[in-house]
Write a protein that holds these residues in place. Structure first.
Motif, PDB file in Angstrom:
ATOM      1  N   ALA A  46       0.836  -1.195   0.000  1.00 48.35           N
ATOM      2  CA  ALA A  46       0.000   0.000   0.000  1.00 48.35           C
ATOM      3  C   ALA A  46       0.873   1.246   0.000  1.00 48.35           C
ATOM      4  O   ALA A  46       1.950   1.271   0.604  1.00 48.35           O
ATOM      5  CB  ALA A  46      -0.918  -0.003   1.219  1.00 48.35           C
ATOM      6  N   GLN A  47       0.418   2.270  -0.700  1.00 47.64           N
ATOM      7  CA  GLN A  47       1.171   3.510  -0.766  1.00 47.64           C
ATOM      8  C   GLN A  47       1.252   4.156   0.619  1.00 47.64           C
ATOM      9  O   GLN A  47       0.251   4.227   1.340  1.00 47.64           O
ATOM     10  CB  GLN A  47       0.506   4.481  -1.753  1.00 47.64           C
ATOM     11  CG  GLN A  47       0.577   4.020  -3.194  1.00 47.64           C
ATOM     12  CD  GLN A  47       2.004   3.935  -3.695  1.00 47.64           C
ATOM     13  OE1 GLN A  47       2.771   4.893  -3.636  1.00 47.64           O
ATOM     14  NE2 GLN A  47       2.378   2.762  -4.193  1.00 47.64           N
ATOM     15  N   PRO A  48       2.425   4.619   1.032  1.00 45.12           N
ATOM     16  CA  PRO A  48       2.560   5.251   2.353  1.00 45.12           C
ATOM     17  C   PRO A  48       1.754   6.541   2.447  1.00 45.12           C
ATOM     18  O   PRO A  48       1.567   7.243   1.455  1.00 45.12           O
ATOM     19  CB  PRO A  48       4.066   5.532   2.454  1.00 45.12           C
ATOM     20  CG  PRO A  48       4.549   5.583   1.032  1.00 45.12           C
ATOM     21  CD  PRO A  48       3.690   4.605   0.274  1.00 45.12           C
ATOM     22  N   GLY A  49       1.297   6.810   3.642  1.00 45.15           N
ATOM     23  CA  GLY A  49       0.573   8.055   3.859  1.00 45.15           C
ATOM     24  C   GLY A  49      -0.932   7.927   3.823  1.00 45.15           C
ATOM     25  O   GLY A  49      -1.637   8.903   4.109  1.00 45.15           O
ATOM     26  N   HIS A  50      -1.452   6.745   3.491  1.00 44.49           N
ATOM     27  CA  HIS A  50      -2.902   6.576   3.469  1.00 44.49           C
ATOM     28  C   HIS A  50      -3.423   6.624   4.911  1.00 44.49           C
ATOM     29  O   HIS A  50      -2.993   5.832   5.754  1.00 44.49           O
ATOM     30  CB  HIS A  50      -3.272   5.255   2.815  1.00 44.49           C
ATOM     31  CG  HIS A  50      -4.730   5.129   2.512  1.00 44.49           C
ATOM     32  ND1 HIS A  50      -5.676   4.879   3.492  1.00 44.49           N
ATOM     33  CD2 HIS A  50      -5.417   5.239   1.350  1.00 44.49           C
ATOM     34  CE1 HIS A  50      -6.866   4.840   2.950  1.00 44.49           C
ATOM     35  NE2 HIS A  50      -6.742   5.040   1.647  1.00 44.49           N
ATOM     36  N   PRO A  51      -4.337   7.541   5.231  1.00 47.10           N
ATOM     37  CA  PRO A  51      -4.772   7.720   6.635  1.00 47.10           C
ATOM     38  C   PRO A  51      -5.320   6.457   7.271  1.00 47.10           C
ATOM     39  O   PRO A  51      -5.008   6.154   8.430  1.00 47.10           O
ATOM     40  CB  PRO A  51      -5.846   8.809   6.528  1.00 47.10           C
ATOM     41  CG  PRO A  51      -5.539   9.538   5.259  1.00 47.10           C
ATOM     42  CD  PRO A  51      -4.978   8.508   4.328  1.00 47.10           C
ATOM     43  N   LEU A  52      -6.144   5.693   6.538  1.00 46.75           N
ATOM     44  CA  LEU A  52      -6.746   4.495   7.120  1.00 46.75           C
ATOM     45  C   LEU A  52      -5.673   3.449   7.415  1.00 46.75           C
ATOM     46  O   LEU A  52      -5.663   2.838   8.497  1.00 46.75           O
ATOM     47  CB  LEU A  52      -7.801   3.915   6.185  1.00 46.75           C
ATOM     48  CG  LEU A  52      -8.489   2.635   6.671  1.00 46.75           C
ATOM     49  CD1 LEU A  52      -9.167   2.874   8.003  1.00 46.75           C
ATOM     50  CD2 LEU A  52      -9.494   2.143   5.624  1.00 46.75           C
ATOM     51  N   ALA A  53      -4.752   3.250   6.471  1.00 44.22           N
ATOM     52  CA  ALA A  53      -3.685   2.271   6.672  1.00 44.22           C
ATOM     53  C   ALA A  53      -2.798   2.675   7.846  1.00 44.22           C
ATOM     54  O   ALA A  53      -2.419   1.832   8.674  1.00 44.22           O
ATOM     55  CB  ALA A  53      -2.853   2.124   5.399  1.00 44.22           C
ATOM     56  N   GLU A  54      -2.476   3.954   7.942  1.00 43.90           N
ATOM     57  CA  GLU A  54      -1.627   4.417   9.042  1.00 43.90           C
ATOM     58  C   GLU A  54      -2.320   4.235  10.390  1.00 43.90           C
ATOM     59  O   GLU A  54      -1.679   3.873  11.384  1.00 43.90           O
ATOM     60  CB  GLU A  54      -1.250   5.879   8.822  1.00 43.90           C
ATOM     61  CG  GLU A  54      -0.258   6.085   7.678  1.00 43.90           C
ATOM     62  CD  GLU A  54       0.275   7.505   7.635  1.00 43.90           C
ATOM     63  OE1 GLU A  54      -0.318   8.385   8.291  1.00 43.90           O
ATOM     64  OE2 GLU A  54       1.282   7.726   6.948  1.00 43.90           O
ATOM     65  N   ALA A  55      -3.612   4.469  10.431  1.00 48.05           N
ATOM     66  CA  ALA A  55      -4.356   4.292  11.680  1.00 48.05           C
ATOM     67  C   ALA A  55      -4.359   2.827  12.104  1.00 48.05           C
ATOM     68  O   ALA A  55      -4.203   2.507  13.294  1.00 48.05           O
ATOM     69  CB  ALA A  55      -5.784   4.804  11.517  1.00 48.05           C
ATOM     70  N   ARG A  56      -4.516   1.928  11.146  1.00 46.54           N
ATOM     71  CA  ARG A  56      -4.514   0.503  11.459  1.00 46.54           C
ATOM     72  C   ARG A  56      -3.136   0.052  11.941  1.00 46.54           C
ATOM     73  O   ARG A  56      -3.022  -0.760  12.864  1.00 46.54           O
ATOM     74  CB  ARG A  56      -4.941  -0.301  10.229  1.00 46.54           C
ATOM     75  CG  ARG A  56      -6.386  -0.059   9.823  1.00 46.54           C
ATOM     76  CD  ARG A  56      -6.698  -0.680   8.492  1.00 46.54           C
ATOM     77  NE  ARG A  56      -6.653  -2.145   8.558  1.00 46.54           N
ATOM     78  CZ  ARG A  56      -6.699  -2.924   7.481  1.00 46.54           C
ATOM     79  NH1 ARG A  56      -6.759  -2.375   6.267  1.00 46.54           N
ATOM     80  NH2 ARG A  56      -6.679  -4.232   7.610  1.00 46.54           N
ATOM     81  N   ILE A  57      -2.097   0.577  11.315  1.00 45.91           N
ATOM     82  CA  ILE A  57      -0.733   0.225  11.730  1.00 45.91           C
ATOM     83  C   ILE A  57      -0.466   0.719  13.145  1.00 45.91           C
ATOM     84  O   ILE A  57       0.117   0.003  13.970  1.00 45.91           O
ATOM     85  CB  ILE A  57       0.288   0.804  10.732  1.00 45.91           C
ATOM     86  CG1 ILE A  57       0.224   0.028   9.411  1.00 45.91           C
ATOM     87  CG2 ILE A  57       1.705   0.758  11.318  1.00 45.91           C
ATOM     88  CD1 ILE A  57       1.073   0.624   8.316  1.00 45.91           C
ATOM     89  N   ARG A  58      -0.879   1.953  13.447  1.00 46.30           N
ATOM     90  CA  ARG A  58      -0.672   2.487  14.798  1.00 46.30           C
ATOM     91  C   ARG A  58      -1.377   1.635  15.838  1.00 46.30           C
ATOM     92  O   ARG A  58      -0.832   1.383  16.924  1.00 46.30           O
ATOM     93  CB  ARG A  58      -1.163   3.938  14.863  1.00 46.30           C
ATOM     94  CG  ARG A  58      -0.224   4.947  14.185  1.00 46.30           C
ATOM     95  CD  ARG A  58      -0.563   6.361  14.613  1.00 46.30           C
ATOM     96  NE  ARG A  58      -1.915   6.724  14.237  1.00 46.30           N
ATOM     97  CZ  ARG A  58      -2.239   7.308  13.076  1.00 46.30           C
ATOM     98  NH1 ARG A  58      -1.289   7.577  12.190  1.00 46.30           N
ATOM     99  NH2 ARG A  58      -3.494   7.630  12.814  1.00 46.30           N
TER     100      ARG A  58
END
Length: 205
Positions: free
Chosen positions: A125-137
């Protein structure tokens, strides 16, 4: 699997390309050239899967003149509705369909119109996607690894889906070309390759 992969599919891992995460511009230049070489040798009949719109548009600008000169039609996601692109791809064997995102799954082009699949990059997934970053956090806050527990499994699933675009019937045959050097040079690259169906034969370029 109903398919005889050791007879129907040849997997080619390209060598000596720059790491796209360390030198994306150099990777783009070299990979564009490799894509064009494969497409001309195969007389089109291909699907090229990208992971970003920027890369897609740059690749299209690079390869369109040469393909047009050779009489190979270039079908680009976004220039026509997807159903129309797929209709033309099935009808015109000497054509190349290039896309991203939705083109990694649900594409069904059996027969001689599709005998080559080119995967330009491993589909993280492209870095910086808000939903992906929230899930990673959230995963990391619970003591997990965002990469190992989310990014990598999702990318492997998409890689398998993309790979599956080539062989749709027991009569289909062709090559899958992977340009991303991380499939060979990174430890996690083995995870992508071992996730492919049994019988897929690997051949370094």
């Amino acid at each position: 699997s109903p398919f005889d992969y050791d007879r129907q599919v040849e997997l080619i891992l390209e060598e000596a390309l720059p790491d796209p995460t360390k030198d994306p511009e150099a990777f783009a230049r070299e990979s564009h050239t490799r894509v064009l070489t494969h497409l001309l040798e195969n007389r089109g009949r291909a699907l090229v899967l990208c992971t970003s719109w920027r890369y897609l548009h740059e690749l299209v600008d690079r390869i369109r003149p040469d393909l047009e000169y050779e009489g190979i039609e270039l079908l680009v996601q976004g220039e026509l509705p997807n159903p129309e692109l797929l209709r033309r791809k099935r009808e015109i064997s000497m054509s190349v369909l290039i896309g991203t995102d939705s083109m990694w799954e649900g594409i069904d082009v059996p027969g001689d119109a599709l005998t080559m699949l080119i995967i330009t990059r491993l589909p993280f997934a492209q870095p910086g996607h808000p939903l992906a970053e929230a899930r990673i956090r959230r995963i990391e806050a619970e003591g997990g690894s965002g990469f190992r527990d989310l990014s990598l499994p999702e990318a492997i699933l998409k890689f398998r889906q993309g790979f599956g675009r080539l062989v749709r019937t027991s009569r289909d045959r062709g090559k899958v070309v992977v340009l991303d050097p991380r499939a060979r040079t990174k430890k996690y690259g083995r995870d992508f390759l071992t996730a492919l169906p049994d019988g897929v034969l690997r051949e370094d370029s």
